[in-house]
Motif scaffolding. Sequence first.
Motif, PDB file in Angstrom:
ATOM      1  N   THR A   1      -6.589 -10.817 -15.542  1.00  0.00           N
ATOM      2  CA  THR A   1      -7.739  -9.854 -15.998  1.00  0.00           C
ATOM      3  C   THR A   1      -8.175  -8.594 -15.097  1.00  0.00           C
ATOM      4  N   PRO A   2      -7.712  -7.604 -15.335  1.00  0.00           N
ATOM      5  CA  PRO A   2      -7.846  -6.505 -14.499  1.00  0.00           C
ATOM      6  C   PRO A   2      -9.289  -5.893 -14.295  1.00  0.00           C
ATOM      7  N   ILE A   3      -9.487  -5.615 -13.114  1.00  0.00           N
ATOM      8  CA  ILE A   3     -10.755  -5.326 -12.722  1.00  0.00           C
ATOM      9  C   ILE A   3     -11.017  -3.843 -12.494  1.00  0.00           C
ATOM     10  N   THR A   4     -12.421  -3.444 -12.349  1.00  0.00           N
ATOM     11  CA  THR A   4     -12.731  -2.023 -12.366  1.00  0.00           C
ATOM     12  C   THR A   4     -12.219  -1.589 -10.955  1.00  0.00           C
ATOM     13  N   PRO A   5     -11.993  -0.211 -10.690  1.00  0.00           N
ATOM     14  CA  PRO A   5     -11.390   0.143  -9.608  1.00  0.00           C
ATOM     15  C   PRO A   5     -12.557  -0.030  -8.339  1.00  0.00           C
ATOM     16  N   LEU A   6     -11.724  -0.692  -7.158  1.00  0.00           N
ATOM     17  CA  LEU A   6     -12.634  -1.004  -6.191  1.00  0.00           C
ATOM     18  C   LEU A   6     -13.387  -0.047  -5.447  1.00  0.00           C
ATOM     19  N   THR A   7     -12.843   1.407  -5.539  1.00  0.00           N
ATOM     20  CA  THR A   7     -13.426   2.335  -5.136  1.00  0.00           C
ATOM     21  C   THR A   7     -14.746   2.821  -5.878  1.00  0.00           C
ATOM     22  N   GLN A   8     -14.844   2.316  -7.032  1.00  0.00           N
ATOM     23  CA  GLN A   8     -15.859   2.448  -7.929  1.00  0.00           C
ATOM     24  C   GLN A   8     -17.191   1.499  -7.697  1.00  0.00           C
ATOM     25  N   THR A   9     -16.745   0.139  -7.065  1.00  0.00           N
ATOM     26  CA  THR A   9     -17.534  -0.963  -6.728  1.00  0.00           C
ATOM     27  C   THR A   9     -17.934  -0.568  -5.211  1.00  0.00           C
ATOM     28  N   TYR A  10     -17.198  -0.107  -4.521  1.00  0.00           N
ATOM     29  CA  TYR A  10     -17.374  -0.037  -3.018  1.00  0.00           C
ATOM     30  C   TYR A  10     -17.485   1.157  -2.228  1.00  0.00           C
ATOM     31  N   ASP A  11     -18.544   1.748  -1.664  1.00  0.00           N
ATOM     32  CA  ASP A  11     -18.608   2.772  -0.897  1.00  0.00           C
ATOM     33  C   ASP A  11     -17.516   2.558   0.491  1.00  0.00           C
TER      34      ASP A  11
ATOM     35  N   LEU B   1     -14.529   2.629   1.315  1.00  0.00           N
ATOM     36  CA  LEU B   1     -13.237   1.952   1.174  1.00  0.00           C
ATOM     37  C   LEU B   1     -12.063   2.935   1.386  1.00  0.00           C
ATOM     38  N   ASP B   2     -12.187   3.112   2.740  1.00  0.00           N
ATOM     39  CA  ASP B   2     -11.015   4.246   3.394  1.00  0.00           C
ATOM     40  C   ASP B   2      -9.663   3.479   3.302  1.00  0.00           C
ATOM     41  N   ILE B   3      -8.966   4.195   4.024  1.00  0.00           N
ATOM     42  CA  ILE B   3      -7.540   3.546   4.241  1.00  0.00           C
ATOM     43  C   ILE B   3      -7.522   2.567   5.047  1.00  0.00           C
ATOM     44  N   PRO B   4      -7.931   2.522   6.263  1.00  0.00           N
ATOM     45  CA  PRO B   4      -8.127   1.272   7.068  1.00  0.00           C
ATOM     46  C   PRO B   4      -8.739   0.159   6.544  1.00  0.00           C
ATOM     47  N   ALA B   5      -9.941   0.364   5.887  1.00  0.00           N
ATOM     48  CA  ALA B   5     -10.515  -0.706   4.910  1.00  0.00           C
ATOM     49  C   ALA B   5      -9.575  -1.342   3.913  1.00  0.00           C
ATOM     50  N   ALA B   6      -9.030  -0.400   3.179  1.00  0.00           N
ATOM     51  CA  ALA B   6      -8.085  -0.721   2.141  1.00  0.00           C
ATOM     52  C   ALA B   6      -6.925  -1.597   2.744  1.00  0.00           C
ATOM     53  N   TYR B   7      -6.222  -1.525   3.848  1.00  0.00           N
ATOM     54  CA  TYR B   7      -5.332  -2.222   4.638  1.00  0.00           C
ATOM     55  C   TYR B   7      -6.022  -3.343   4.922  1.00  0.00           C
ATOM     56  N   GLU B   8      -7.070  -3.479   5.249  1.00  0.00           N
ATOM     57  CA  GLU B   8      -7.748  -4.823   5.715  1.00  0.00           C
ATOM     58  C   GLU B   8      -7.840  -5.913   4.481  1.00  0.00           C
ATOM     59  N   VAL B   9      -8.246  -4.910   3.336  1.00  0.00           N
ATOM     60  CA  VAL B   9      -8.334  -5.902   1.879  1.00  0.00           C
ATOM     61  C   VAL B   9      -6.933  -6.383   1.651  1.00  0.00           C
TER      62      VAL B   9
ATOM     63  N   THR C   1      -7.034   5.062  -7.118  1.00  0.00           N
ATOM     64  CA  THR C   1      -6.750   6.117  -6.006  1.00  0.00           C
ATOM     65  C   THR C   1      -5.873   5.337  -5.082  1.00  0.00           C
ATOM     66  N   VAL C   2      -5.542   6.194  -4.090  1.00  0.00           N
ATOM     67  CA  VAL C   2      -4.706   5.617  -2.963  1.00  0.00           C
ATOM     68  C   VAL C   2      -5.328   4.247  -2.416  1.00  0.00           C
ATOM     69  N   HIS C   3      -6.702   4.430  -2.310  1.00  0.00           N
ATOM     70  CA  HIS C   3      -7.350   3.135  -1.481  1.00  0.00           C
ATOM     71  C   HIS C   3      -7.284   1.893  -2.447  1.00  0.00           C
ATOM     72  N   ASP C   4      -7.361   2.075  -3.832  1.00  0.00           N
ATOM     73  CA  ASP C   4      -7.125   0.952  -4.581  1.00  0.00           C
ATOM     74  C   ASP C   4      -5.835   0.166  -4.500  1.00  0.00           C
ATOM     75  N   SER C   5      -5.048   1.371  -4.338  1.00  0.00           N
ATOM     76  CA  SER C   5      -3.505   0.637  -4.569  1.00  0.00           C
ATOM     77  C   SER C   5      -3.048  -0.061  -3.233  1.00  0.00           C
ATOM     78  N   ILE C   6      -3.576   0.627  -2.166  1.00  0.00           N
ATOM     79  CA  ILE C   6      -3.532  -0.052  -0.661  1.00  0.00           C
ATOM     80  C   ILE C   6      -3.893  -1.483  -0.788  1.00  0.00           C
ATOM     81  N   ALA C   7      -5.242  -1.581  -1.061  1.00  0.00           N
ATOM     82  CA  ALA C   7      -5.933  -2.786  -1.306  1.00  0.00           C
ATOM     83  C   ALA C   7      -5.132  -3.684  -2.131  1.00  0.00           C
ATOM     84  N   ASP C   8      -4.691  -3.180  -3.337  1.00  0.00           N
ATOM     85  CA  ASP C   8      -3.938  -4.190  -4.178  1.00  0.00           C
ATOM     86  C   ASP C   8      -2.548  -4.282  -3.713  1.00  0.00           C
TER      87      ASP C   8
END
Lengths: 266, 260
Positions: free
Chosen positions: B21-31, B33-41, B150-157
């Motif tokens: 079940t796909p989700i809404t982009p994380l970048t819309q849910t969380y302020d 979410l930069d690149i370091p945070a995305a790699y942490e996710v 966005t690139v941040h969503d993709s890295i997190a995913d």
Amino acid sequence: MSGNVPKATTTLDVRGLAARLITAEDTRTDVLPLSRDVDLAVDDAYLVQREVLRAKEERGERIIGGKLGLTSRAKQIDMGVDNPLYGFVTSGMLHDATAPVDLSTLIHPRVEPEIVFVLKEELAGPGITPGDVLDATASVCAGLEIIDSRYQAFKFTLEDAVSDNASSALFVLGNEFVEPSGDLSLLGCLLQVNGKQVATAAGAAVCGDPAQAVAWMANAAGRRGTALKPGWLVLSGGLTAAVPLRSGDCVSADFSRLGGVSVRAR
Amino acid sequence: MHQNQLEEAARRLTEAERSRTPITPLTQTYDGLDIPAAYEVQRAVIAERIAGGARVRGHKVGLTAAVMREQFGVSEPDYGVLLDDMFLLEGSEVPAGSLLAPRVEPELAFVLDRPLGGPGVTVADVLRATAFVTPSLEIIDSRIRNWEITVHDSIADNASSARVVLGGTATDVRDIDPRLLGVVLRRNGEIAETGATGAALGNPVSAVAWLANKLGEFGVTLDEGSVVLPGSCTRALPVSPGDHVRADFGQVGSVGVVFA
């Protein structure tokens, strides 16, 4: 060129239409597509093309080969056609790769990397297979074709492009001529503009196989009474989307087995 | 982003993949979410999978085409982790409904016979450490709705990783020009895309070096036996149930996959 001239399907002013394109090229002024004014059939368009080429021959240029356009399936789908198209290259289009292209001689040039065939035997269609093409090929080499439509914004129908000799302008050849061997459809190509990679492709981008593209031209031209001659070059079609050639640009292509080729613009 | 938000984002991605079940982009849910945070996710997602028994078998490099980086507004590639349960055998089928919106990318896979630990890894090190290259198909998928990433969503995913099919023909990288293998991608027998192996950062060997050095920043080493997917040779090809996809790679062979 010799051979039987197919009858035009309508009483078109073939010379007048060709004159528009010749004037556009001479004055570097793009024009509206011919198809805006006249109902052009494909055979009519090849008659206009022949007239354009005749004008070049009258000025002392010599036909030294063939070229293909619309060889990519994606481009064919865009234009709603099922076939590529062909034109001819003349001695005036062969550009010395060591000299820059003078952009003031062109309207809105674009560059595309191509695999170029050098024929050692005649190819007279119909009935030519890709195997026949390879048997008749002395060598293949890397090429960059500089295309330049005489139509505004490169907007045209297949028939317009045929009339305009497949947007021919200039071409340069690489220095490495190799006997065709192996599967040319799997030859890799990298395209760079000013040192930056902008596209990659494989030989299969042209009609599934560049030898297939040349066979198609031999057969289509053969049906109109024209054979591909020994010693001719055949530019088998752009492997990537064409990139604009701007002042100061250097465009280069690297091919597996064929080495590199580059062209720059003044 | 706060630590518990990072963990929550990771749980959402894991649950999206599990439940398909796909989700809404994380970048819309969380302020934030930069690149370091995305790699942490991403690390939290992978840690959960490992805790569930998965094993790391390699890495993938993404955004290796300049045009993609420009589109995403980033200056460097990204990476994801390949787990053992992502590898499919050639000839097996991707089960219907197992993925959300899969796309296929042909890649020249590198297999290492010695570890590569950055920083300081050069192209020469990569050439020396490579046991062989083999044709592969990476099947990417996004746990984000309609690939609205966005690139941040993709890295997190996990860089949109999903499945990998290796071709199983091994070629010594020293016997080829790794930039210039032509690649022809066919869907249901029809040519869909063509490219060359140099589409990945100009040279896939450079992509492996970049990865080793990037992972080195986090103290991670590419292990002996690792599979590295250095980036796609063409645009990603969307696929539908019933499709079969095949990629031919110059003289190094071919690989195919079937979507049930």
